[in-house]
Design a protein around this motif. Structure first.
Motif, PDB file in Angstrom:
ATOM      1  N   GLU A 105      -2.326  -0.382   5.911  1.00 44.54           N
ATOM      2  CA  GLU A 105      -1.153   0.024   5.132  1.00 44.54           C
ATOM      3  C   GLU A 105      -0.392  -1.186   4.585  1.00 44.54           C
ATOM      4  OE1 GLU A 105       0.997   3.642   6.913  1.00 44.54           O
ATOM      5  OE2 GLU A 105       1.977   1.861   7.673  1.00 44.54           O
ATOM      6  N   ARG A 106      -0.320  -2.248   5.393  1.00 43.54           N
ATOM      7  CA  ARG A 106       0.466  -3.415   4.990  1.00 43.54           C
ATOM      8  C   ARG A 106      -0.326  -4.443   4.194  1.00 43.54           C
ATOM      9  NH1 ARG A 106       5.425  -4.236   7.512  1.00 43.54           N
ATOM     10  NH2 ARG A 106       6.121  -2.292   8.427  1.00 43.54           N
ATOM     11  N   THR A 179      10.138  -4.343  -2.801  1.00 42.69           N
ATOM     12  CA  THR A 179       9.001  -4.320  -3.720  1.00 42.69           C
ATOM     13  C   THR A 179       9.307  -3.517  -4.977  1.00 42.69           C
ATOM     14  OG1 THR A 179       8.064  -2.354  -2.702  1.00 42.69           O
ATOM     15  CG2 THR A 179       7.352  -4.465  -1.825  1.00 42.69           C
ATOM     16  N   THR A 271       9.836 -11.809   5.395  1.00 44.46           N
ATOM     17  CA  THR A 271      11.036 -11.335   6.101  1.00 44.46           C
ATOM     18  C   THR A 271      12.262 -11.483   5.211  1.00 44.46           C
ATOM     19  OG1 THR A 271      10.070 -11.964   8.218  1.00 44.46           O
ATOM     20  CG2 THR A 271      12.445 -11.638   8.172  1.00 44.46           C
ATOM     21  N   PHE A 273      12.478 -11.702   1.959  1.00 39.42           N
ATOM     22  CA  PHE A 273      12.459 -10.839   0.782  1.00 39.42           C
ATOM     23  C   PHE A 273      12.142  -9.380   1.112  1.00 39.42           C
ATOM     24  CE2 PHE A 273      11.907 -15.029  -1.171  1.00 39.42           C
ATOM     25  CZ  PHE A 273      12.884 -14.950  -2.145  1.00 39.42           C
ATOM     26  N   ALA A 274      12.207  -9.051   2.387  1.00 40.73           N
ATOM     27  CA  ALA A 274      11.949  -7.672   2.834  1.00 40.73           C
ATOM     28  C   ALA A 274      10.660  -7.139   2.216  1.00 40.73           C
ATOM     29  CB  ALA A 274      13.137  -6.764   2.493  1.00 40.73           C
ATOM     30  N   PRO A 276       7.009  -5.782   2.513  1.00 39.87           N
ATOM     31  CA  PRO A 276       6.372  -5.049   3.623  1.00 39.87           C
ATOM     32  C   PRO A 276       4.938  -5.485   3.893  1.00 39.87           C
ATOM     33  CG  PRO A 276       6.340  -3.716   1.644  1.00 39.87           C
ATOM     34  CD  PRO A 276       7.043  -4.990   1.272  1.00 39.87           C
ATOM     35  N   ARG A 280       5.426  -9.798   8.104  1.00 39.48           N
ATOM     36  CA  ARG A 280       6.606  -9.143   8.691  1.00 39.48           C
ATOM     37  C   ARG A 280       6.206  -8.211   9.831  1.00 39.48           C
ATOM     38  NH1 ARG A 280      10.097  -5.714   4.857  1.00 39.48           N
ATOM     39  NH2 ARG A 280      11.036  -4.513   6.502  1.00 39.48           N
TER      40      ARG A 280
ATOM     41  N   GLY B 240       7.672  -0.388   6.230  1.00 45.59           N
ATOM     42  CA  GLY B 240       8.150  -1.728   5.916  1.00 45.59           C
ATOM     43  C   GLY B 240       9.174  -1.762   4.807  1.00 45.59           C
ATOM     44  N   GLU B 241       9.433  -0.624   4.161  1.00 44.45           N
ATOM     45  CA  GLU B 241      10.329  -0.645   3.000  1.00 44.45           C
ATOM     46  C   GLU B 241      11.567   0.234   3.179  1.00 44.45           C
ATOM     47  OE1 GLU B 241       8.724  -1.037  -0.954  1.00 44.45           O
ATOM     48  OE2 GLU B 241       6.749  -0.642  -0.112  1.00 44.45           O
TER      49      GLU B 241
END
Lengths: 326, 563
Positions: A105-106, A179, A271, A273-274, A276, A280, B240-241
């Motif tokens: 997924e990441r 994103t 991290t 820039f958040a 995903p 992270r 994650g978002e």
């Protein structure tokens, strides 16, 4: 001599050997990783306690038992390995989801970010490296040298925050993090979110690769065969193109090794820039002592390093005819 | 000859070299231009707008910059203090901004005065909770007493992992006189009863499964089967978002609620990024650090609320190790250490005046807070006198000693907690001024937690998060499950246990006053300040009522508005 000739005629044999060597290597890596992860003090129950709430001690014990971390480490390892060879990397302690699914997924986010940074860095580093070498000791060369050292030395988190302040907070040109804007599925919105993290990541690569290319190109331009080429009256542009191919060999090898980063992500950049990505996810797994998730991510990273080492060797051989794999 | 060639290459004069160099620059320029082309001016509002609201095709979308990604949405098995899920799920109760329990799915909280608490002949106590009748789960199924009793059965099962499972164990039965009444039969009196059942699980989704299966049931933990009775329905969780919830059109409080169409919690773990995101007006709400408050004071379109949290920062000395008992065994010695610590300076200077000095663990917003208690005063001279009287004399190195033992101990710090480490540094300096040496050992979070729970430490700065119920038994009872210092005061135990058994506020308050006074007198844990959570909220948001309990400020999302 005969053996070497045999190897030259059968590069597939060399490749098969390298691939076979990977099996015990990966096995050894899993043992080391598992031991190191387990050796770190604290356990997954730490996340349960971190909130500062009053915790029923029986709940902690039940939690450890359910996760299986109350069993001896070798038993845990054998259980993990038995499942892993069947392609099952286990269930995440914190999210109760399959580790493989979480990594898969990441991965696209990390691949996208890293590939963009790589592509951009490769283009810019090529330009800077060539220009600096051809114009050695020029003002531009001094400037790029200084900027390269700054790029290498600059803390990523600081640079990232400065860019956020300038381009997102002050100018309002780019978003701060994430994103995409939720509800906006346009490509442009996504690309705008990609710019800052990709640029931050690329700076380190630009700085390093341009220095490598500059040095390599300078050395190549001093080689005898280049002098010969010039003496033959070859135009300077063709001389440089000729030199560039050889100068790129060590640089491409380094870039190939760096390609493993594509899969392991960038912890700090992701991290801040958040983003995903895998980096992270790794940090989350580390702080929560999510052993299966940690093992999954580290194992993938290790395998990628091995594979890209192999690719680097292959590329090196392809670019330089003097190199034979024996 | 070689040097001649080198110089020529170093400073090329051949026009073709310049052409090659130009090629390099062109590549560089093209790359930068490509990247810059994507940087269009932001369509979102700027800071003065207080965030990008109402920007989803006329929909009112509340955007929250949230500090972490939670693990699961099951409120009972989540390891996090997960206030996100309280937008989706509801419990029998919640806490309001006054640190008081208020009913949600229950119409009343049973008390001694409203006749909903009955004492049985066999010593058990029946507490009756009337439930709202028109409540439906998000999938349309009716919410009934069966769901409440199902939740109880899940929580008390051994593997439920509910952090406060022990508090539910006093309930021996769950009775369902009808679909809208539930009766908990307790084996005794437990004053914290009102704070349980902060969420209710859907029996029609999770029933028929084992505890283990429920804990691991992903469709409920983070997926399409996550249903609640709350003002918002679960819509999407992008790993994650963000987590996105949408308006529950059938909300039981009436068609006018909630007044927001959608909420998006974006996970932004870095505190500086969160701050930047707020400054760039991308969000309507974020929690900040106390040290960031001054920086955002002048950001237009936002207000920063300092929410006094039920978390209190404290300096503990241990009685668990032999050395700690030698150093901290005497109450006057402990008092001396506390007199050397200037808590007011910590609050005013270190925390920039954003926090309030704490004298008891119970927050001043609680009706059980005893404002008359003074935990300690800053008085270094008195500290010196007390240490001298206890036989601790200053040696040639400036550090006190007694019978060959130097007054030197180690403070255990948790890496990454800048506030706690900064406090520890202040304490270290102030203790040195009275001849006491404190050294540091800093461990990463999980390692710190393990050491802390093991009791193998001498002193530390730490923080506890209290629920709205003021019971302190778990923390300070001699064998309390969360008594980490190891100190034991049997007299304190008696009062604490008595306060836990008293349901009448008028009788419980004096008992808890005694507890708070005795804690100050025992002097093994020095409260420093009540944590403040700075919450930066857009001025476009209405209905916000900051809450410092574990329910957080999202406890009343149903009445929030977005202009």
């Amino acid at each position: 001599m005969d053996a070497a000739l045999t190897d030259r005629s059968a590069p597939g044999g060399w490749l098969a050997r390298r691939l076979l060597q990977m099996v015990p290597l990966v096995f050894g890596i899993t043992i080391v990783l598992f031991a190191v992860i387990q050796a770190a003090p604290g356990g997954p129950e730490g996340a349960l306690l971190e909130s500062g709430r009053f915790i029923d001690p029986q709940v902690i014990e039940a939690y450890r038992h359910r996760l299986g971390v109350d069993r001896p480490v070798p038993v845990q390892y054998v259980r993990w390995l038995t499942a892993a060879v069947r392609g099952d990397l286990g269930i995440s302690f914190s999210t109760t989801r399959p580790v493989t699914a979480m990594i898969v997924e990441r991965l696209p986010a990390t691949l996208e970010l890293m590939a963009t940074a790589f592509g951009f860095a490769a283009i810019v580093a090529l330009g800077l490296g060539i220009f600096s070498a051809v114009r050695q000791y020029s003002a531009f060369d001094y400037l790029t040298t200084g900027l390269s050292f700054a790029g290498i030395a600059m803390p990523v988190f600081w640079f990232a925050l400065i860019l956020q302040l300038v381009f997102a907070v002050r100018l309002g040109w780019l978003p701060v993090a994430g994103t995409g804007t939720v509800g906006d599925t346009s490509l442009l919105d996504h690309l705008r979110h990609l710019i800052l993290p990709a640029f931050v990541l690329s700076v380190r690569y630009i700085a390093g690769w341009s220095r490598y290319l500059r040095s390599s190109l300078l050395a190549t331009l001093r080689a005898d065969y280049i002098r010969t080429a010039r003496a033959k009256g070859l135009p300077e542009r063709r001389v440089i193109v000729h030199a560039l191919r050889n100068a790129l060999i060590p640089v491409i090898s380094i870039m190939a090794l760096n390609l493993a980063d594509l899969f392991s992500g960038a912890v700090i950049t992701e991290t801040i820039f958040a983003w995903p990505g895998i980096g992270r996810l790794f940090i989350q797994a580390m702080f929560s002592r999510d052993y299966p998730l940690l093992m999954g991510i580290l194992l993938m990273g290790s395998v990628m390093v091995i594979i890209f080492n192999l690719i680097a060797d292959l590329v090196y051989g392809a670019l330089d005819p003097r190199i034979r794999h024996d | 000859m070689r040097s001649v060639h080198s110089r020529r290459l170093e400073r090329p004069r051949d026009p073709s070299n310049r052409a090659a160099a130009t090629l390099g620059v062109s590549v560089l320029t093209a790359a930068i231009a490509l990247l810059a082309a994507c940087a269009a001016p932001d369509a979102g509002g700027r800071a003065a707008d207080g965030g990008t609201g109402g920007d989803g095709g006329g929909r009112k979308i509340l955007r929250i910059a949230y500090e972490r990604e939670i693990d699961v949405l099951n409120a009972f098995t989540s390891q996090n203090l997960a206030d996100i899920m309280f937008s989706i799920v509801e419990g029998l109760i919640t806490t309001d901004e006054h640190n008081t329990y208020v009913p949600v799915l229950a119409t009343l909280i049973p008390t001694a005065n409203n006749g909903l608490i009955a004492h049985n002949a066999d010593g058990t106590i029946d507490m009756t909770w009337p439930l709202h009748e028109n409540v439906r789960w998000h999938d349309g199924q009716p919410f009934t007493s069966r769901d409440v009793c199902f939740t109880w059965k899940f929580v008390v099962s051994p593997n439920s992992q509910t952090y406060n499972r022990d508090q539910y164990l006093g309930i021996v039965d769950c009775l369902m006189p009808d679909e809208h009444t539930v009766v908990f039969r307790w084996n005794g009196t437990y004053a914290y009863y009102a704070g349980l059942f902060e969420a209710i699980l859907p029996e029609h989704i999770l029933g028929g499964r084992t505890t283990e299966e429920i804990v691991n049931y992903t469709p409920y933990n983070r997926g399409p089967e996550m249903v609640g009775t709350g003002p918002f329905r679960f819509a999407e969780w992008k790993p994650g978002e963000y987590i996105r919830v949408v308006r529950n059109e059938q909300y039981w409080r009436g068609p006018e609620y909630p007044q927001i169409d959608e909420i998006v919690w974006s996970f932004i773990p870095d505190t500086n990024t969160r701050l930047n995101a707020m400054k760039a007006a991308g969000f309507h709400y974020a929690r900040l650090l106390p040290t960031q408050v001054q920086e955002v004071a002048r950001v237009e379109g936002y207000e920063t609320h300092l929410i006094s949290s039920n978390t209190f920062m404290h300096f503990d000395v241990s009685a668990n190790t032999e050395r700690a008992r030698v150093l901290f065994g005497g109450a006057n010695v402990r008092r001396a250490l506390f007199h050397a610590i200037d808590r007011d300076a910590i609050a005013r200077q270190l925390m920039q005046g954003t926090v309030e000095v704490a004298n008891t663990p119970i927050n001043p917003s609680s009706p059980y807070h005893d404002a008359g208690v003074i935990a300690s005063t800053f008085d270094p001279q008195r500290a010196t006198r007390l240490l001298e009287a206890a036989g601790w004399t200053v040696g040639s190195d400036g550090i006190r000693s007694r019978a060959g033992v130097r007054f030197s101990f180690t403070m255990l710090n948790r890496a990454g907690t800048q506030d706690r480490i900064a406090i520890a540094q202040v304490i270290q300096a102030q203790l040195k001024a009275i001849g006491v040496e404190a050294t540091f050992e800093t461990l990463e979070s999980a390692a710190w937690t393990q050491r802390w729970r093991s009791g193998q430490w001498e002193a530390m700065v730490s923080a506890w998060f209290l629920s709205a119920d003021p019971s302190l038994t778990s923390l300070y009872l001699c064998d309390g499950p969360n008594n980490m210092t190891g100190f034991c005061d049997p007299d304190l135990d008696r009062v604490m246990l008595a306060s836990d058994r008293e349901l009448d506020f008028a009788k419980r308050k004096p008992l808890l006053d005694q507890v708070q006074e005795r804690l100050a007198d025992d002097a093994f844990s020095l409260p420093i300040y009540y944590n403040v959570v700075p919450e930066m909220v857009s001025t476009r948001v209405g209905g916000y009522r900051g809450n410092g309990t574990n329910f957080g400020s999202f406890w009343n999302l149903w009445e929030w508005t977005l202009r």
